[in-house]
Design a protein around this motif. Structure first.
Motif, PDB file in Angstrom:
ATOM      1  N   PHE A 104      23.466  42.306  51.091  1.00 24.07           N
ATOM      2  CA  PHE A 104      24.648  42.321  50.239  1.00 24.07           C
ATOM      3  C   PHE A 104      24.546  43.453  49.228  1.00 24.07           C
ATOM      4  CE2 PHE A 104      24.405  38.002  51.764  1.00 24.07           C
ATOM      5  CZ  PHE A 104      25.729  37.636  51.978  1.00 24.07           C
ATOM      6  N   VAL A 105      25.654  44.114  49.009  1.00 22.97           N
ATOM      7  CA  VAL A 105      25.700  45.151  47.993  1.00 22.97           C
ATOM      8  C   VAL A 105      25.303  44.586  46.637  1.00 22.97           C
ATOM      9  CG1 VAL A 105      27.261  46.681  46.714  1.00 22.97           C
ATOM     10  CG2 VAL A 105      27.430  46.535  49.205  1.00 22.97           C
ATOM     11  N   ASN A 106      25.726  43.349  46.357  1.00 25.40           N
ATOM     12  CA  ASN A 106      25.444  42.730  45.062  1.00 25.40           C
ATOM     13  C   ASN A 106      24.185  41.869  45.078  1.00 25.40           C
ATOM     14  OD1 ASN A 106      26.585  40.814  46.732  1.00 25.40           O
ATOM     15  ND2 ASN A 106      28.478  40.637  45.547  1.00 25.40           N
ATOM     16  N   ASN A 127      32.563  43.637  50.224  1.00 19.68           N
ATOM     17  CA  ASN A 127      33.502  44.405  51.045  1.00 19.68           C
ATOM     18  C   ASN A 127      34.273  45.435  50.225  1.00 19.68           C
ATOM     19  OD1 ASN A 127      32.672  42.905  53.213  1.00 19.68           O
ATOM     20  ND2 ASN A 127      34.469  41.575  53.276  1.00 19.68           N
ATOM     21  N   ALA A 128      34.583  45.086  48.976  1.00 22.25           N
ATOM     22  CA  ALA A 128      35.293  46.035  48.115  1.00 22.25           C
ATOM     23  C   ALA A 128      34.431  47.265  47.850  1.00 22.25           C
ATOM     24  CB  ALA A 128      35.693  45.367  46.806  1.00 22.25           C
ATOM     25  N   ALA A 129      33.132  47.050  47.653  1.00 26.35           N
ATOM     26  CA  ALA A 129      32.225  48.180  47.427  1.00 26.35           C
ATOM     27  C   ALA A 129      32.149  49.073  48.656  1.00 26.35           C
ATOM     28  CB  ALA A 129      30.839  47.664  47.051  1.00 26.35           C
ATOM     29  N   ILE A 130      32.178  48.459  49.834  1.00 25.15           N
ATOM     30  CA  ILE A 130      32.150  49.247  51.067  1.00 25.15           C
ATOM     31  C   ILE A 130      33.438  50.038  51.209  1.00 25.15           C
ATOM     32  CG2 ILE A 130      32.097  49.091  53.591  1.00 25.15           C
ATOM     33  CD1 ILE A 130      30.321  46.618  53.247  1.00 25.15           C
ATOM     34  N   SER A 181      35.240  51.193  48.943  1.00 27.27           N
ATOM     35  CA  SER A 181      35.276  52.293  47.981  1.00 27.27           C
ATOM     36  C   SER A 181      34.477  53.492  48.456  1.00 27.27           C
ATOM     37  CB  SER A 181      34.737  51.822  46.623  1.00 27.27           C
ATOM     38  OG  SER A 181      33.333  51.590  46.691  1.00 27.27           O
ATOM     39  N   GLY A 182      33.687  53.301  49.507  1.00 23.45           N
ATOM     40  CA  GLY A 182      32.912  54.401  50.057  1.00 23.45           C
ATOM     41  C   GLY A 182      31.539  54.560  49.467  1.00 23.45           C
ATOM     42  N   SER A 183      31.135  53.657  48.576  1.00 18.87           N
ATOM     43  CA  SER A 183      29.848  53.817  47.902  1.00 18.87           C
ATOM     44  C   SER A 183      28.677  53.266  48.708  1.00 18.87           C
ATOM     45  CB  SER A 183      29.887  53.129  46.533  1.00 18.87           C
ATOM     46  OG  SER A 183      30.195  51.753  46.680  1.00 18.87           O
ATOM     47  N   HIS A 184      28.976  52.495  49.757  1.00 19.19           N
ATOM     48  CA  HIS A 184      27.910  51.923  50.578  1.00 19.19           C
ATOM     49  C   HIS A 184      28.322  52.039  52.043  1.00 19.19           C
ATOM     50  CE1 HIS A 184      27.126  50.117  46.647  1.00 19.19           C
ATOM     51  NE2 HIS A 184      25.884  49.969  47.039  1.00 19.19           N
ATOM     52  N   ALA A 185      28.332  53.252  52.534  1.00 19.33           N
ATOM     53  CA  ALA A 185      28.887  53.510  53.865  1.00 19.33           C
ATOM     54  C   ALA A 185      28.040  52.939  54.991  1.00 19.33           C
ATOM     55  CB  ALA A 185      29.060  55.016  54.062  1.00 19.33           C
ATOM     56  N   LEU A 186      26.746  52.701  54.749  1.00 22.13           N
ATOM     57  CA  LEU A 186      25.881  52.278  55.835  1.00 22.13           C
ATOM     58  C   LEU A 186      25.804  50.770  56.017  1.00 22.13           C
ATOM     59  CD1 LEU A 186      22.878  54.758  55.499  1.00 22.13           C
ATOM     60  CD2 LEU A 186      24.828  54.861  57.055  1.00 22.13           C
ATOM     61  N   ILE A 187      26.409  50.014  55.125  1.00 18.43           N
ATOM     62  CA  ILE A 187      26.388  48.564  55.219  1.00 18.43           C
ATOM     63  C   ILE A 187      27.730  48.083  55.742  1.00 18.43           C
ATOM     64  CG2 ILE A 187      26.023  46.410  53.958  1.00 18.43           C
ATOM     65  CD1 ILE A 187      24.376  47.895  51.968  1.00 18.43           C
ATOM     66  N   VAL A 188      27.705  47.074  56.589  1.00 17.32           N
ATOM     67  CA  VAL A 188      28.942  46.636  57.234  1.00 17.32           C
ATOM     68  C   VAL A 188      29.663  45.593  56.391  1.00 17.32           C
ATOM     69  CG1 VAL A 188      28.000  47.096  59.508  1.00 17.32           C
ATOM     70  CG2 VAL A 188      27.767  44.823  58.535  1.00 17.32           C
ATOM     71  N   PRO A 189      30.985  45.506  56.499  1.00 12.78           N
ATOM     72  CA  PRO A 189      31.735  44.445  55.825  1.00 12.78           C
ATOM     73  C   PRO A 189      31.453  43.105  56.480  1.00 12.78           C
ATOM     74  CG  PRO A 189      33.196  45.745  57.213  1.00 12.78           C
ATOM     75  CD  PRO A 189      31.881  46.451  57.213  1.00 12.78           C
ATOM     76  N   LEU A 190      31.545  42.060  55.676  1.00 11.74           N
ATOM     77  CA  LEU A 190      31.196  40.712  56.123  1.00 11.74           C
ATOM     78  C   LEU A 190      32.394  39.783  56.025  1.00 11.74           C
ATOM     79  CD1 LEU A 190      27.833  40.406  54.146  1.00 11.74           C
ATOM     80  CD2 LEU A 190      28.083  41.003  56.572  1.00 11.74           C
ATOM     81  N   GLY A 240      37.252  44.917  55.197  1.00 14.78           N
ATOM     82  CA  GLY A 240      36.728  44.705  53.854  1.00 14.78           C
ATOM     83  C   GLY A 240      37.775  44.285  52.850  1.00 14.78           C
ATOM     84  N   GLY A 241      38.970  43.896  53.309  1.00 13.66           N
ATOM     85  CA  GLY A 241      40.016  43.529  52.378  1.00 13.66           C
ATOM     86  C   GLY A 241      39.740  42.209  51.691  1.00 13.66           C
ATOM     87  N   TYR A 242      40.489  41.927  50.640  1.00 18.63           N
ATOM     88  CA  TYR A 242      40.320  40.675  49.900  1.00 18.63           C
ATOM     89  C   TYR A 242      40.667  39.504  50.796  1.00 18.63           C
ATOM     90  CZ  TYR A 242      40.932  37.085  46.399  1.00 18.63           C
ATOM     91  OH  TYR A 242      40.830  35.927  45.673  1.00 18.63           O
TER      92      TYR A 242
END
Length: 582
Positions: free
Chosen positions: A67-69, A250-253, A255-264, A510-512
Motif C-alpha cells: 500500500f502506498v500508505n 488508488n488516488a496516489a497511483i 496522480s502518477g507518484s507511484h507508477a510501479l504499484i497497481v491499483p487495488l 484507481g477511481g473513488y
C-alpha cells in the motif's frame, strides 16, 4: 573501525528515543528496567478479521509495501477505530481493550522508585506518537519513556526491522543505566521473545569477554511471554477503513507518484449460494437431531444453517429461477435420516408445493449435524428417511443468500462481475529468497509482500496457529504476483465505466469507490432493501472456503431498513446506508 563514532550513553541521548518530555531519574537511582510492548501485550489492538477477509488478504493488508500508505500497521485510523471509535472510547479509557493483568504490572512498576518503566512499540513515531500517548493517558499510565520507531535513530541509525529498532533502544537503556542489575521485557510475539532472549545473552557474553574493560556488569534479563487475545474491529468499521485505505492508495497511483504499484479493489469471494436459515430456526431444527449417547458432544459439528442451491457463485439463470438474492422461501420438514450414524439431515419440501426452487442436491435437505471428520455431502446417500413425528413437522423460512469473504486484489482489465466472485488463482506465493528480501523498487510492480520478509504481519499465538506471532513468516500474504495484468497498463490510456462494466460501479482505474460498488449491481437487483449477505465458515455441505468465514449476517451495504447502525467512528448516512470509502 577507524573513524567510527563511539556511542555516547547519556541521559540526554537516551531521552531522544522517547516521544514524551519527561526528566529521567539519575543513573545511580535506577536498579531495574521494565519494558512493555504495546500492541497485544498492554493494549488489545485489533487485527485483520480472519472471518471477514480471505486468507491471502490477511497477510496482504499487513504488508507495508503493498500500500502506498503503508497498510494496516501504518494507518493510525485503524487504531482510532478500535471499539466504537476514538471519540467514544477515549472518555471511557478504552474500557475492555486492555490486558488488565499487564496494566496491573505496569502500575506496580510505576510505584517502584528504583525502576524505570518504558513503553516500547514498533509503531511509527510520525503517525502514532500522539495517538498512543492519548490511549495510554486515558488509562492513567505515566510511563517514564514512550518509545515509537523513528525514521532514523538519535545517532542516525537506520532500522531494517522492528526487532532491529527495539534492540537499539534496549542497548541504550542497558548501557546508560549501568547500575541497573535487572531488565524485564513483556512481549506477545513468540519470535520476538526468542530474539530478545538471544540478544540479552549476546550482551552478557560481550560483557564477560573482557570484564576489566566492560562499561558495566552483566544484567539479569527476563523476557516474559504474554498470551495475547486476538481482537478485531467492528466488521463494518473495518471494511470502511480498508476501503478508505484503498481509495487513498488508488488516488496516489492516479496522480502518477507511484507508477510501479497497481491499483487495488475489494472483491467478494462467494463460496456457495443457499437458502439461508435464521439462527432461531437453526435452533429449532437442531432439536430434531437424535445423537447416539455413545458419541461425545465434542465430536459433533452442529449445522442446520442452509439448504444448498449451488456450491459456488450462482449463475444468473438459477438466481432468476429462485427469485434472486434476498428472496424468502418457506419450507416444511418431511423426513429425518442419518447416514452410518455420522451424518444427520432433514428432508424438506417448499411451501407452497409448486413454488419454484433449485438445489444441486438430488432433493432439498438441511444437514443437521455431522461427526467431525465426516463429509456433510454424504447426506445425499441417506436412503431410509423416517417420517417426522407428530408435532415436529417444523415450518421455517429461509432467505436466498451467499456465504462470502472479502479479499483485496489488483484491479483486472476486463474482469466481469461473475469472474470477480472467484478467488484469483493466479496470485502465487513469492519465491524463497535465500540472500535477503527482494528489492522493492525492482519488484514493487508485483506488489511485493512476501510474508517471509514482512516484519508487520501478525498472528495470534496458540496451538492452532491463528494469524499472529513471530518476527518473520507471519501471516499468509505471500507474493502477490499481479504483474501479468499490468505489463502494458501505461499504454492503454484511460479506462472508464464503459470499459469495465457499469454493473461493478467503477469509473476508471484507481477511481473513488465505496463498498456499495461491490454490491450494487444486477446480481442483487431483486434482493430488496433488507438483504444481508452472510460471512460464514462454509456451507454444511463442506465446500472449501479458504478461510474462517464471518459467522453472522453481514450488515447491508447499500441502504434500506436492514442496514447496520454503527454508532462509532462511522455514522449511518440517514437513509439506512453507510458512507463507505469516505
Amino acid at each position: 573501525m577507524a573513524g567510527r563514532k563511539v556511542a555516547s550513553y547519556t541521559l540526554t541521548s537516551l531521552k531522544r528515543w522517547s516521544c514524551i518530555v519527561r526528566e529521567l531519574p539519575a543513573v545511580s537511582q535506577v536498579r531495574a528496567l521494565h519494558v512493555y510492548d504495546f500492541d497485544n501485550t498492554l493494549f488489545m489492538s485489533p487485527l485483520p478479521n480472519p472471518k471477514l477477509w480471505a486468507g491471502q488478504t490477511i497477510g496482504f493488508l499487513q504488508t507495508q509495501e503493498c500500500f502506498v500508505n503503508g497498510g494496516w500497521w501504518h494507518d493510525p485510523r485503524i487504531l482510532e477505530a478500535t471499539g466504537q471509535g476514538i471519540e467514544k472510547e477515549e472518555p471511557k479509557g478504552w474500557d475492555g481493550w486492555w490486558n488488565e493483568h499487564i496494566v496491573e504490572l505496569v502500575q506496580l512498576s510505576l510505584k517502584q522508585d528504583d525502576t524505570l518503566t518504558i513503553l516500547l512499540t514498533g509503531r511509527g513515531e510520525d503517525g502514532f506518537a500522539h495517538l498512543v500517548q492519548r490511549i495510554v493517558a486515558s488509562k492513567g499510565l505515566a510511563f517514564d519513556m514512550i518509545c515509537l520507531k523513528p525514521h532514523v535513530g538519535p545517532n542516525n541509525q537506520a532500522f531494517t526491522s522492528t526487532m532491529n529498532y527495539k534492540q537499539a533502544v534496549l542497548r541504550d537503556l542497558i548501557y546508560t543505566y549501568k547500575d541497573a542489575d535487572e531488565i524485564k521485557v513483556y512481549e506477545d510475539r513468540v519470535k520476538h521473545t526468542r530474539a530478545f532472549r538471544d540478544y540479552f545473552d549476546s550482551i552478557n557474553k560481550t560483557l564477560l569477554s573482557s570484564p576489566a574493560a566492560a562499561p558495566r556488569n552483566t544484567i539479569t534479563a527476563e523476557v516474559i511471554q504474554v498470551s495475547d487475545v486476538a481482537t478485531t474491529l467492528d466488521p463494518i468499521a473495518e471494511t470502511v477503513e480498508i476501503q478508505r485505505m484503498i481509495n487513498e492508495h488508488n488516488a496516489a497511483i492516479s496522480s502518477g507518484s507511484h507508477a510501479l504499484i497497481v491499483p487495488l479493489e475489494i472483491k467478494r469471494t462467494v463460496f456457495f449460494t443457499a437458502y439461508l436459515v435464521s439462527p432461531n430456526d437453526t435452533t429449532r431444527l437442531l432439536s430434531l437431531v437424535n445423537i447416539p449417547s455413545n458419541i461425545p458432544q465434542s465430536e459433533i459439528r452442529f449445522l442446520a444453517d442452509n439448504i444448498i442451491i449451488t456450491p459456488r457463485p450462482c449463475p444468473q439463470s438459477i438466481l432468476e429461477k429462485v427469485g434472486g438474492i434476498g428472496r424468502k422461501q418457506t419450507w416444511q420438514v418431511t423426513g429425518l435420516g442419518s447416514y452410518e450414524s455420522r451424518v444427520w439431515a432433514a428432508r424438506v419440501t417448499p411451501i407452497p408445493a409448486n413454488a419454484p426452487y433449485h438445489t444441486d442436491n438430488p432433493s432439498p435437505l438441511v444437514v443437521l449435524a455431522v461427526v467431525r471428520g465426516s463429509r456433510p455431502q454424504d447426506a445425499n446417500r441417506i436412503q431410509n428417511w423416517q417420517p417426522v413425528p407428530s408435532g415436529k413437522q417444523i415450518v421455517f423460512q429461509t432467505e436466498v443468500g451467499e456465504k462470502v469473504q472479502l479479499r483485496v486484489e489488483a484491479e483486472i482489465e476486463g474482469e466481469g462481475e461473475y469472474e470477480s466472485l472467484f478467488l484469483n488463482r493466479s496470485i502465487k506465493r513469492n519465491r524463497d529468497y535465500q540472500d535477503g528480501p527482494p528489492d522493492f523498487q525492482r519488484d514493487s510492480h508485483r506488489l511485493v509482500g512476501s510474508q517471509r520478509y514482512n516484519d508487520e504481519n501478525r498472528k495470534p499465538n496458540g496451538a492452532n496457529g491463528g494469524y499472529r506471532g513471530g518476527n518473520h513468516n507471519r501471516g499468509r500474504g505471500g507474493q502477490h504476483n499481479m504483474n501479468s495484468n499490468y505489463q502494458n497498463r501505461n499504454a492503454r490510456g484511460g479506462r472508464g465505466a464503459s470499459n469495465r462494466g457499469s454493473n461493478r460501479g467503477r469509473g476508471g482505474r484507481g477511481g473513488y469507490k465505496s463498498l456499495d460498488d461491490v454490491q450494487n449491481n444486477s446480481r442483487y437487483a431483486n434482493q430488496g432493501s433488507s438483504y444481508q449477505p452472510n460471512y460464514d465458515d462454509g456451507p454444511s455441505q463442506n465446500f472449501s472456503t479458504g478461510g474462517d468465514g464471518y459467522n453472522s449476517s453481514f450488515p447491508a451495504l447499500g441502504g434500506g431498513a436492514g442496514s447496520y447502525n454503527y454508532s462509532g467512528g462511522v455514522q449511518n448516512n440517514g437513509d439506512g446506508g453507510l458512507p463507505y470509502g469516505k
